[in-house]
Each structure stands twice: as structure tokens, then as C-alpha cells.
Design a protein around this motif. Structure first.
Motif, mmCIF file in Angstrom:
data_model
loop_
_atom_site.group_PDB
_atom_site.id
_atom_site.type_symbol
_atom_site.label_atom_id
_atom_site.label_comp_id
_atom_site.label_asym_id
_atom_site.label_seq_id
_atom_site.Cartn_x
_atom_site.Cartn_y
_atom_site.Cartn_z
ATOM 1 N N LEU A 102 0.829 -1.213 0.000
ATOM 2 C CA LEU A 102 0.000 0.000 0.000
ATOM 3 C C LEU A 102 0.856 1.252 0.000
ATOM 4 O O LEU A 102 0.546 2.230 -0.695
ATOM 5 C CB LEU A 102 -0.950 -0.009 1.203
ATOM 6 N N VAL A 103 1.946 1.238 0.758
ATOM 7 C CA VAL A 103 2.880 2.370 0.770
ATOM 8 C C VAL A 103 3.487 2.555 -0.616
ATOM 9 O O VAL A 103 3.568 3.677 -1.132
ATOM 10 C CB VAL A 103 3.975 2.153 1.835
ATOM 11 N N SER A 104 3.881 1.457 -1.235
ATOM 12 C CA SER A 104 4.468 1.523 -2.570
ATOM 13 C C SER A 104 3.464 2.048 -3.595
ATOM 14 O O SER A 104 3.798 2.883 -4.440
ATOM 15 C CB SER A 104 4.969 0.138 -2.977
ATOM 16 N N TRP A 105 2.237 1.557 -3.535
ATOM 17 C CA TRP A 105 1.210 2.020 -4.474
ATOM 18 C C TRP A 105 0.887 3.499 -4.267
ATOM 19 O O TRP A 105 0.662 4.226 -5.231
ATOM 20 C CB TRP A 105 -0.054 1.191 -4.359
ATOM 21 N N LEU A 106 0.848 3.947 -3.009
ATOM 22 C CA LEU A 106 0.605 5.359 -2.742
ATOM 23 C C LEU A 106 1.740 6.212 -3.300
ATOM 24 O O LEU A 106 1.498 7.247 -3.934
ATOM 25 C CB LEU A 106 0.432 5.594 -1.243
ATOM 26 N N ALA A 107 2.976 5.767 -3.096
ATOM 27 C CA ALA A 107 4.128 6.496 -3.646
ATOM 28 C C ALA A 107 4.058 6.522 -5.171
ATOM 29 O O ALA A 107 4.339 7.550 -5.798
ATOM 30 C CB ALA A 107 5.429 5.852 -3.179
ATOM 31 N N GLU A 108 3.663 5.395 -5.768
ATOM 32 C CA GLU A 108 3.533 5.345 -7.228
ATOM 33 C C GLU A 108 2.453 6.304 -7.715
ATOM 34 O O GLU A 108 2.649 7.023 -8.696
ATOM 35 C CB GLU A 108 3.206 3.923 -7.673
ATOM 36 N N PHE A 109 1.320 6.331 -7.040
ATOM 37 C CA PHE A 109 0.224 7.223 -7.433
ATOM 38 C C PHE A 109 0.653 8.691 -7.344
ATOM 39 O O PHE A 109 0.416 9.470 -8.271
ATOM 40 C CB PHE A 109 -1.001 6.966 -6.544
ATOM 41 N N ILE A 110 1.295 9.066 -6.245
ATOM 42 C CA ILE A 110 1.733 10.454 -6.055
ATOM 43 C C ILE A 110 2.778 10.834 -7.097
ATOM 44 O O ILE A 110 2.714 11.905 -7.713
ATOM 45 C CB ILE A 110 2.280 10.647 -4.624
ATOM 46 N N THR A 111 3.750 9.971 -7.306
ATOM 47 C CA THR A 111 4.826 10.255 -8.261
ATOM 48 C C THR A 111 4.298 10.318 -9.687
ATOM 49 O O THR A 111 4.675 11.207 -10.460
ATOM 50 C CB THR A 111 5.933 9.193 -8.137
ATOM 51 N N ALA A 112 3.424 9.381 -10.060
ATOM 52 C CA ALA A 112 2.869 9.375 -11.416
ATOM 53 C C ALA A 112 2.015 10.613 -11.660
ATOM 54 O O ALA A 112 2.020 11.173 -12.762
ATOM 55 C CB ALA A 112 2.045 8.115 -11.641
ATOM 56 N N ALA A 113 1.279 11.064 -10.639
ATOM 57 C CA ALA A 113 0.438 12.259 -10.796
ATOM 58 C C ALA A 113 1.284 13.516 -11.008
ATOM 59 O O ALA A 113 0.855 14.447 -11.696
ATOM 60 C CB ALA A 113 -0.460 12.429 -9.577
ATOM 61 N N ALA A 114 2.482 13.540 -10.435
ATOM 62 C CA ALA A 114 3.350 14.713 -10.578
ATOM 63 C C ALA A 114 4.097 14.735 -11.901
ATOM 64 O O ALA A 114 4.599 15.771 -12.316
ATOM 65 C CB ALA A 114 4.353 14.747 -9.423
ATOM 66 N N TRP A 115 4.173 13.613 -12.587
ATOM 67 C CA TRP A 115 4.903 13.496 -13.841
ATOM 68 C C TRP A 115 4.008 14.012 -14.964
ATOM 69 O O TRP A 115 3.078 13.347 -15.381
ATOM 70 C CB TRP A 115 5.268 12.037 -14.068
ATOM 71 N N GLN A 116 4.317 15.203 -15.484
ATOM 72 C CA GLN A 116 3.441 15.851 -16.457
ATOM 73 C C GLN A 116 4.028 16.018 -17.852
ATOM 74 O O GLN A 116 3.285 16.203 -18.800
ATOM 75 C CB GLN A 116 3.020 17.230 -15.927
ATOM 76 N N ASP A 117 5.351 15.997 -17.988
ATOM 77 C CA ASP A 117 5.941 16.345 -19.279
ATOM 78 C C ASP A 117 6.978 15.325 -19.718
ATOM 79 O O ASP A 117 8.122 15.414 -19.280
ATOM 80 C CB ASP A 117 6.574 17.727 -19.183
ATOM 81 N N PRO A 118 6.664 14.386 -20.553
ATOM 82 C CA PRO A 118 5.343 14.036 -21.061
ATOM 83 C C PRO A 118 4.547 13.322 -19.972
ATOM 84 O O PRO A 118 5.133 12.840 -19.005
ATOM 85 C CB PRO A 118 5.656 13.071 -22.217
ATOM 86 N N PRO A 119 3.242 13.235 -20.114
ATOM 87 C CA PRO A 119 2.432 12.582 -19.076
ATOM 88 C C PRO A 119 2.847 11.118 -18.885
ATOM 89 O O PRO A 119 3.158 10.425 -19.843
ATOM 90 C CB PRO A 119 1.007 12.673 -19.611
ATOM 91 N N TYR A 120 2.858 10.690 -17.635
ATOM 92 C CA TYR A 120 3.204 9.295 -17.323
ATOM 93 C C TYR A 120 2.034 8.396 -17.694
ATOM 94 O O TYR A 120 0.877 8.701 -17.417
ATOM 95 C CB TYR A 120 3.509 9.149 -15.827
ATOM 96 N N SER A 121 2.337 7.296 -18.341
ATOM 97 C CA SER A 121 1.321 6.318 -18.700
ATOM 98 C C SER A 121 1.759 4.946 -18.188
ATOM 99 O O SER A 121 2.786 4.422 -18.631
ATOM 100 C CB SER A 121 1.135 6.254 -20.212
ATOM 101 N N PRO A 122 1.002 4.346 -17.260
ATOM 102 C CA PRO A 122 1.402 3.030 -16.743
ATOM 103 C C PRO A 122 1.366 1.933 -17.798
ATOM 104 O O PRO A 122 1.973 0.891 -17.627
ATOM 105 C CB PRO A 122 0.396 2.759 -15.627
ATOM 106 N N LEU A 123 0.681 2.169 -18.906
ATOM 107 C CA LEU A 123 0.639 1.184 -19.979
ATOM 108 C C LEU A 123 1.814 1.331 -20.949
ATOM 109 O O LEU A 123 2.075 0.444 -21.753
ATOM 110 C CB LEU A 123 -0.672 1.284 -20.748
#
Length: 131
Positions: free
Chosen positions: A23-44
Motif C-alpha cells: 500500500l505504501v508503494s502504491w501510494l508512492a507510485e500514485f503520487i509520483t505518477a500524478a506529478a509526472w506531467q511532461d510528457p504525461p506518465y502512462s502506466p501502460l
């Protein structure tokens, strides 16, 4: 067959730590991915390991890596690995035979592996410096 887990508060704390790690790892991933804007992060498209890159934007294997909160993802991975190891030692009793010992060995290997991903980044600069 005898139980291989401990009982009591320590065992409950260990089970909770094992559950909290991802859960800690997923929360860190969510926060980090949301901050990545240029280019937008895509988990796929992007590799999750790119979220942990710190430093200037770079391109590796045809993928742009520009993680402004790479340290957050790195800390998430280290915490995940640490929680897994500590939780396993609190939950499983190695005095109960081979099965808990094998589980503890696997937990240490998995936890150390996840933590190492957060400690040692696969950036282009690190690849060049080890050649």
C-alpha cells in the motif's frame, strides 16, 4: 501440522506491516505518477522503474523519463522492502521448522530486491559510470 506463525500482538503487527508494504508503494507510485506531467506518465507505456529516476529528464530504451518526484517513489520501494522483511520476522516463527525458514529467506530476498530498486537507480548516468 504445527502452526508456523506466532501469536499475539507482535504477530498481528507483522501481518499489518506485510499488508502495509504494498500500500505504501502504491501510494508512492500514485503520487509520483500524478506529478509526472511532461510528457504525461502512462502506466501502460512507461516502466514503473522510471518513476524512481531523479535528476534531469532523459530517454532510455525509447521512453522519456521525467520524474519530478523520483525520490518519493524510491522511498516507497525502500519502505515496502523494509516492511516486508520486518513483518515477516514478526509473523513467522523460524523455530517451527523448514517452512517458516524458507518463507523468511524469500521475504528477505524479495524485500532486499525491492529496496535495492529504490536505492540504485537505473539512470543513463549510472549506466555510463559503471561501464
Amino acid at each position: 501440522m504445527s502452526p508456523i506463525v506466532r501469536s499475539g500482538a507482535a504477530a498481528r503487527a507483522g501481518a499489518l506491516l506485510i499488508l502495509l508494504g504494498p500500500l505504501v508503494s502504491w501510494l508512492a507510485e500514485f503520487i509520483t505518477a500524478a506529478a509526472w506531467q511532461d510528457p504525461p506518465y502512462s502506466p501502460l507505456y512507461n516502466w514503473v522503474s522510471h518513476l524512481g529516476l531523479t535528476g534531469p529528464p532523459q530517454t532510455a530504451f525509447g521512453q522519456a523519463a521525467n520524474s519530478p518526484l523520483g525520490a518519493v517513489m524510491d522511498v516507497g520501494w525502500v519502505l515496502y522492502g523494509t516492511l516486508l522483511i520486518v513483518g515477516a520476522f514478526l509473523l513467522f516463527d523460524p523455530r517451527k521448522g523448514v517452512r517458516p525458514v524458507v518463507i523468511l529467506i524469500l521475504a528477505v530476498l524479495a524485500g532486499a530486491g525491492v529496496s535495492l530498486v529504490g536505492i540504485f537507480q537505473g539512470s543513463n548516468a549510472n549506466v555510463v559510470s559503471t561501464a
